[in-house]
Each structure stands twice: as C-alpha cells, then as structure tokens.
Enzyme design. Structure first.
Site, PDB file in Angstrom:
ATOM      1  N   ASP A   1       0.772  -1.228   0.000  1.00 23.69           N
ATOM      2  CA  ASP A   1       0.000   0.000   0.000  1.00 23.69           C
ATOM      3  C   ASP A   1       0.814   1.294   0.000  1.00 23.69           C
ATOM      4  O   ASP A   1       0.576   2.191  -0.810  1.00 23.69           O
ATOM      5  CB  ASP A   1      -0.930   0.025   1.216  1.00 23.69           C
ATOM      6  CG  ASP A   1      -1.851  -1.173   1.281  1.00 23.69           C
ATOM      7  OD1 ASP A   1      -1.659  -2.124   0.506  1.00 23.69           O
ATOM      8  OD2 ASP A   1      -2.755  -1.168   2.134  1.00 23.69           O
TER       9      ASP A   1
ATOM     10  N   GLU B   1       2.147  -9.956  11.409  1.00 29.20           N
ATOM     11  CA  GLU B   1       1.950  -9.570  10.008  1.00 29.20           C
ATOM     12  C   GLU B   1       3.280  -9.283   9.314  1.00 29.20           C
ATOM     13  O   GLU B   1       3.513  -9.713   8.180  1.00 29.20           O
ATOM     14  CB  GLU B   1       1.053  -8.334   9.972  1.00 29.20           C
ATOM     15  CG  GLU B   1       0.600  -7.891   8.607  1.00 29.20           C
ATOM     16  CD  GLU B   1      -0.359  -6.706   8.689  1.00 29.20           C
ATOM     17  OE1 GLU B   1      -0.884  -6.303   7.636  1.00 29.20           O
ATOM     18  OE2 GLU B   1      -0.598  -6.169   9.808  1.00 29.20           O
TER      19      GLU B   1
END
Length: 424
Positions: free
Chosen positions: A164, A388
């Site tokens: 992103d 993550e």
C-alpha cells in the site's frame, strides 16, 4: 518429501490460527484488524490449509472466486458479512456487487498457489482444479485487457499492489488530491500502533481514489484513462508473469490448449525491460502519467526471480539491500531516506514476500540464498510469533498478530527445513 519440522508446537499454533480465522469457507487475515476476505491473503491461506486439509484449501479458493466480477476481475476485498468496525466498508466502495466487494484487485498469486496445492495431490484435486481453471483464466485475461496497456502491469490504486504505502508510489501519490474527501474515522489505527500504519495524508489520497472509482461506476477504461493514479508495478508484473506460467502448466495438466496464456506470458516478458532503471540498478515502478521512474527499489524488484528474470546487476542489488538488515528481506531500500523499518511497506520484512522470493531463488538454483531467507524468517516467527510483518533490523514484531498468511507461510515454507517449495 516431507521435511522434519523445526517446531511441532509452532506447527500446532499455525494450524490453530488458520482454523481460528476461518469464517466458514474463507479466512480473515486476522481478527479485528481485517474482518473480511482479502484476495492474496486468501490464496496463501489456501496453501497453508493444504498442509493438513486439502478439501478446505480448495474451498478457500472457490470462495474467493465466487465473488468474481462479470468482467473477470477478482476483487481485493469480499465483504461477506457486515462489520461496522472496518473502514472503508462496502458503503464507501459502492460497487453494487453481490456479495459486496471492493472495486480493485490484488496481486494474482492464486494460480501459483493452486499449482502448489494441486501438486500435493493431483488425483484428489483434479476435479476441483477443473472447476476453478476457467475462473482463473478469466481473471488473467482481465489483467491482460485492463492493466497491461503499457506492456507491463499497471495499478490504479496503491492498495491494488498489495504494498500500500511503499516508496514506489510516492511520485504518483503526490499528484492525487486528497483534500476534499470529507470526514472519516479510520479503524486500523485502533487495532495496531499508528506508527506502523500509513499516515493520514496517504489515507486521504487512498479514499480520493476510491471515490473516483465509485463516481464513475467502476468503469475500468475511465479509471485507467482519467483516474488520479496510474503506475507500472514491478511486483504484480513479476507475480502475474509467474502466474501465467503456472496457469499454463495447470491447463496442460487438464488437457487444455494453453497457447493463449503462453502468449500473454511472452508479451509480458518482452515488456519487462521497460521497468529496468539503470540509475537505481533495478526494476522500478513508473508513473505512467508522466513516464518518470520512482527512483526507488524495494522487495518487489526481486520478485523477478519468481518470474525467471535475473541479471548480475540484480544479484548485486539484492546483496546490498539484504546485507543492510538482519532479518529477512526489507520491503524498501535501507539506504534510502524513506526507509522506516516498522511502517508497513516502507521497510519491514514480510514473511509472505520472503517466501515468494525464496520460491524464485530455489527455481533459479540459488539454494543458499533461499535457505538464508527461510532461516531468517523462521527465526522471526520462532522468537515473536505469527505477526503480520517485522522490523528487519532488530526483529520487533509489527502489525496484526495471529496472522493467517504468516501461519500459512510457516506451515508451507518457513518451518520446513530447507525446502522453499513447502514441506507438507
């Protein structure tokens, strides 16, 4: 052949994360932070499930493709059930799909994961693959028709890349006006440390791009031609090139004529030199509105190995970036001023990208490099758990915990001694 597991206890924890994040035919990336089905997360989840439940693995992919649009696109988020705790939700996207979805796609790793799963038990998976194959073919055709007008793959929103806020997109983001998006409340920073997430200025621009897509009814031609953001993406270019090759292999196994897919792969491979930046000595994102390179290099450039693309210069750059950190491969160049070791895609090491790189390195015969990458990733997970992503310098765990694709990567690769193809 099954490899000895590094830690049976971690295997058990990883399986528990996958089953715990199962919402009935699909998995969420992690509870709370990401409450829906995400595209490439789901494909990796399927690979993880295949190590102990092949039927559930195929079901994961089936559920993902059940939300495929009529034009072939597989969206990046599928909003199976309402969850007011997430922003931007289906009301913001306004796609009018059923089930409700976002309006962009995500890295097309599904064919690559499907091939890995199929090769675990081809006989048992043949019928499931046969049903899935036409859907994957339609998605690849969508990428070809809607995103490869410049030769390589273009993205119309940074979220489409899966990376992103990486520095690659900064030059394109600078031209997006996020000043008129209105008031909104982010939910992600309520689940994890805000310093590990994209900043507000970035988020305003992200929402402006979503609003443009919604306002034009998600007309892909309009978004590509006149949308606020359009950049060539080395990451998806290499992922799609590998996925074309894997889809062709699956088609041949099913007895299909795969000349169309082989043609797509040949065309994409021929376009790869257009994203080589001699100044950065690597594959680089390019703003297709201005023709300018981003002037940055990150982990996406080294997915070239996954696509059977390599060069001595690329090898040298890989060594420079990798040796500058301690744990896994950094998502951005540690020597750049934008490098931030804990902020999402601006520096951290991501186990899922490490795994893709290692598959490519192994296929190229670069076994020592692949094993180093596996070992460093395993050390992070063994020390800190299934987060993550991680700080590549000191190993600090970042982002969401009990993360589906990190658990999947452990079961298939990181926890399998010395086998970058997995060890189920």
């Amino acid at each position: 052949m099954t490899n000895p597991r590094i830690s049976p206890a971690l295997d058990e924890q990883a399986r528990a994360i996958l089953t715990g994040n199962d919402r009935g035919g699909y998995t969420v990336p992690t509870d709370g932070l990401y409450p829906y089905q995400w595209n490439w997360d789901s494909a990796f989840a399927a690979w993880g499930f295949a190590t102990f439940d092949l039927d559930r693995a195929w079901t994961e992919l089936d559920t993902l493709f059940s939300a495929q649009w009529a034009d072939g696109m597989v969206p990046h988020i599928i909003f199976h059930k309402p969850d007011p705790g997430y922003f931007p939700g289906p009301d913001v996207w306004g796609t009018g799909q059923s089930p409700e979805t976002s309006g962009i796609s995500q890295p097309p790793v599904a064919a690559t994961m499907a091939r890995l799963i199929f090769e675990m038990d081809a006989e048992a998976g043949r019928d499931r693959l046969a049903a899935l194959y036409p859907r994957m073919l339609a998605w690849h055709r969508w990428w070809r028709d809607q995103r490869c007008g410049s030769g390589v793959v273009a993205i119309t929103h940074p979220w489409e890349s899966g990376r992103d806020n990486c520095p690659d997109w900064d030059i394109g983001m600078a031209n997006v006006d996020g000043s008129n998006v209105g008031e909104y409340t982010r939910r992600d920073t309520g689940h994890v440390d805000a310093s590990m997430r994209p900043g507000k200025a970035d988020y305003d621009r992200y929402i402006a791009m979503v609003q443009f897509g919604r306002d034009c009814g998600w007309d892909q031609s309009e978004i590509v031609a006149n949308g606020p953001f359009l950049m060539a993406d080395p990451g998806i270019t290499f992922i799609l090139l590998r996925a074309h090759d894997d889809l062709a292999a699956l088609g041949r196994a099913l007895g299909h004529d795969v000349s169309e897919v082989e043609g797509w792969a040949a065309d994409l491979r021929a376009a790869v030199p257009s994203i080589w930046n001699a100044e950065t000595r690597g594959f680089d994102a390019r703003d297709l509105k201005t023709g300018r390179f981003s002037g940055r290099i990150g982990s996406a450039a080294f997915l070239a190995y996954l696509a059977n693309v390599e060069s001595p210069e690329l090898d040298a750059r890989m060594t420079e970036l990798w040796d500058a950190v301690r744990y896994g491969f950094p998502s951005a160049d540690p020597a750049s001023e934008e490098f931030d070791p804990r902020r999402y895609w601006r520096g951290p090491s991501w186990p899922v990208v490490n795994a893709l790189m290692a598959i490519g390195l192994t296929d190229r015969g670069r076994h020592a490099a692949a094993e180093r990458l596996r070992r460093e990733t395993a050390e992070l997970i063994e020390a800190h758990g299934f987060f993550e992503y991680f700080d590549p310098i000191d190993g600090t765990p970042c982002g969401g915990d009990a993360f589906t694709w990190t658990a999947a990567i452990w079961l298939t690769w990181a926890g399998a001694a010395g086998d970058a193809k997995g060890g189920a």
